[in-house]
Design an enzyme around this catalytic site. Structure first.
Site, short mmCIF file in Angstrom:
data_model
loop_
_atom_site.label_atom_id
_atom_site.label_comp_id
_atom_site.label_asym_id
_atom_site.label_seq_id
_atom_site.Cartn_x
_atom_site.Cartn_y
_atom_site.Cartn_z
N THR A 3 0.81 -1.22 0.00
CA THR A 3 0.00 0.00 0.00
C THR A 3 0.84 1.28 0.00
OG1 THR A 3 -1.50 -1.23 1.39
CG2 THR A 3 -1.89 1.12 1.26
N ARG A 55 -11.41 -9.63 -0.62
CA ARG A 55 -10.72 -9.38 0.65
C ARG A 55 -10.51 -7.88 0.85
NH1 ARG A 55 -5.30 -6.95 1.49
NH2 ARG A 55 -4.60 -7.60 3.54
N GLY A 58 -8.60 -4.97 2.88
CA GLY A 58 -7.41 -4.74 3.69
C GLY A 58 -7.59 -3.54 4.60
#
Lengths: 324, 324
Positions: free
Chosen positions: A152, A181, A183
């Protein structure tokens, strides 16, 4: 204003240069827009592929002004998820109707939001880069340790005129992630935090402190630790001038499971009772965290923080801190 | 073990009966499965419609054992989202491969997960009830106050044999929500919390305390307050025997914006230094919070907590508490 290129496993001097360029664009939004275009960053175009070989992006934006927050997750139809997150954070549509302003939009709903608000959209395939395809193949064959990759990205800023802070993160998630998913970028408090707090002082005086912080790394551990909010709260609660590095170390010791993988943070904050004295800090346990910072003089400096966990005896992380 | 039927705007005695039935099924999972089948609850079949007239469900599950957690959001292809959340929480697939276990799956990815793990799936339209369609029409015409409806349901339990706690919530979200909107059920710490904490005592003795808590209400405010984790942490940190109701009141005062809409909570916890002395508690500022509780004697009792905000002068909420 500072930009980081994500917790990395390997040194690559070109990443620092890209961060420097993005840092010069002026705002956290334009900085992330910049990185989302470049294949080598794990966000927007170039994001890691899910286990189903698709790209699903996430991004969040927070401002200390009204503590506004917006995040999008599992979104596959825009080049610039961070722009959509920022738009959501500042959209007045719900307020005007006395409706609850959503914090997080995901999947098809996030994609609809992008279309309805006239963001240029793309086919999901257009977000898949050759480099991401190569990573997918590589890590699928060594399934056990897919985490020495790029993570990220984030940008943080404090406006020295009004002391308002902004922060944003953008991510393609972990390589081989299950589709859908979410995060840490999508979870309020985990991926990004910007807060400006005013303290009442004796004699009707007000003092204040501002912080802007973003995290990168193994999302689930950052979510469980309530990472950025947790560190920001300790910094803003402190009235004794404890070193930021000590606050962060103590936070990691208290809140992270000892076997938790981590990543890194980038943070700007002003000291209590030292208004206008900004400090920039990076903290990580990955081999590399590239960042660029623009200070008061508008000069941009690149900081390429490196760390060798093998040669380290005590704390398993590195901290670098600079006055801005 | 306790089950609540969601923060409600209106009294309806049949809801208490349904909660009582669900409470008799034995586990938080089976209790929610039960409610997800019944049209009048805002979860599974019967969930509120999004502004696009679709159903998108969310659910989470947490166990104090290893603090395992799983959540699914914006999922439209299963009758029982809570079963998928529980499956995700306890799935060893990732652990076996030394991969990061995802906490939250949303949208298409969550739907794929349900298919791959052999949950019976359905067409999204099959989740739309006539009652939900009627609500949609009704609230679309009075857009300004769509919140006097039915909210997230939840179940909590503490196993008195091993003192492990479980909690789960299931929700169709707020009526007229933007598609893709994630509520508090999907956010770690906000919708559900189960924790068993051991304290070292003088003389190598251990004491412990367990809590299980779920929240219902206006998701975004609950997310911002880090609601269930926040209350659980204060309860578990307390060593002076402060009344749970006082802890919760103080939490609301510190952490909720004053103009924030709220909802309610249901909680079971044992007192510090009073192991085996369980207390069940509901707390809300809506007109009605129906719940059923099964105590040690296996008898199920229905508690229908009512509240009239107009006749209230001081605290704008009601609390009811019972020894189990």
């Amino acid at each position: 204003m500072a930009v980081h290129g994500g917790a990395c496993a390997k040194f690559d001097p070109s990443i620092g240069e890209d961060c420097s360029y993005a840092c010069g664009t002026g705002t956290v939004e334009s900085a992330l827009t910049d990185l989302e275009r470049i294949e080598k960053f794990n966000c927007g175009f170039g994001s890691h592929l899910t286990i189903d070989q698709e790209v699903e992006c996430e991004a969040s934006f927070m401002s200390s002004k009204n503590m506004s927050f917006g995040a999008v997750g599992a979104i596959s139809n825009v080049f610039h998820p961070s722009k959509v997150a920022r738009h959501l954070a500042s959209n007045n549509w719900w307020k005007q109707r006395d409706l609850l302003h959503p914090l997080i939009l995901v999947g098809r709903g996030a994609e609809k939001y992008a279309v309805r608000n006239d963001f240029p959209t793309c086919n999901p395939e257009e977000l898949i880069s050759n480099q991401a395809k190569d990573s997918y193949e590589k890590y699928l064959h060594r399934m056990l340790h897919p985490y020495d990759t790029h993570d990220t990205v984030g940008a943080i800023s404090i406006n020295v005129n009004n002391m308002e802070a902004e922060s944003a993160t953008s991510s393609g998630g972990i390589v081989l992630k299950h589709s859908g998913r979410l995060g840490h970028s999508c979870v309020y408090g985990s991926g990004t935090w910007s807060e400006r707090r005013q303290y009442e002082e004796p004699g009707d005086l007000y003092s204040e402190r501002t912080i802007s912080i973003v995290s990168t790394g193994h999302g689930e551990h950052l979510v469980k630790a309530d990472f950025c909010r947790g560190i920001a709260t300790r910094v803003l609660d402190d009235e004794e001038g404890i070193l930021y590095s000590d606050i962060i170390r103590e936070f990691l010791r208290d809140k992270m499971e000892s076997r938790a993988r981590f990543g890194g943070i980038a943070m700007i904050a002003d000291k209590f009772n030292e208004r206008m004295s900004l400090e920039f800090l990076v903290f990580h346990n990955t081999r590399y965290l590239p960042a660029a910072v623009r200070g008061r003089d508008n000069k941009i400096q690149v900081y390429e923080s490196k760390f060798d966990p093998d040669s380290c005896t005590d704390d398993k992380f590195v901290i670098e801190s600079f006055r801005l």
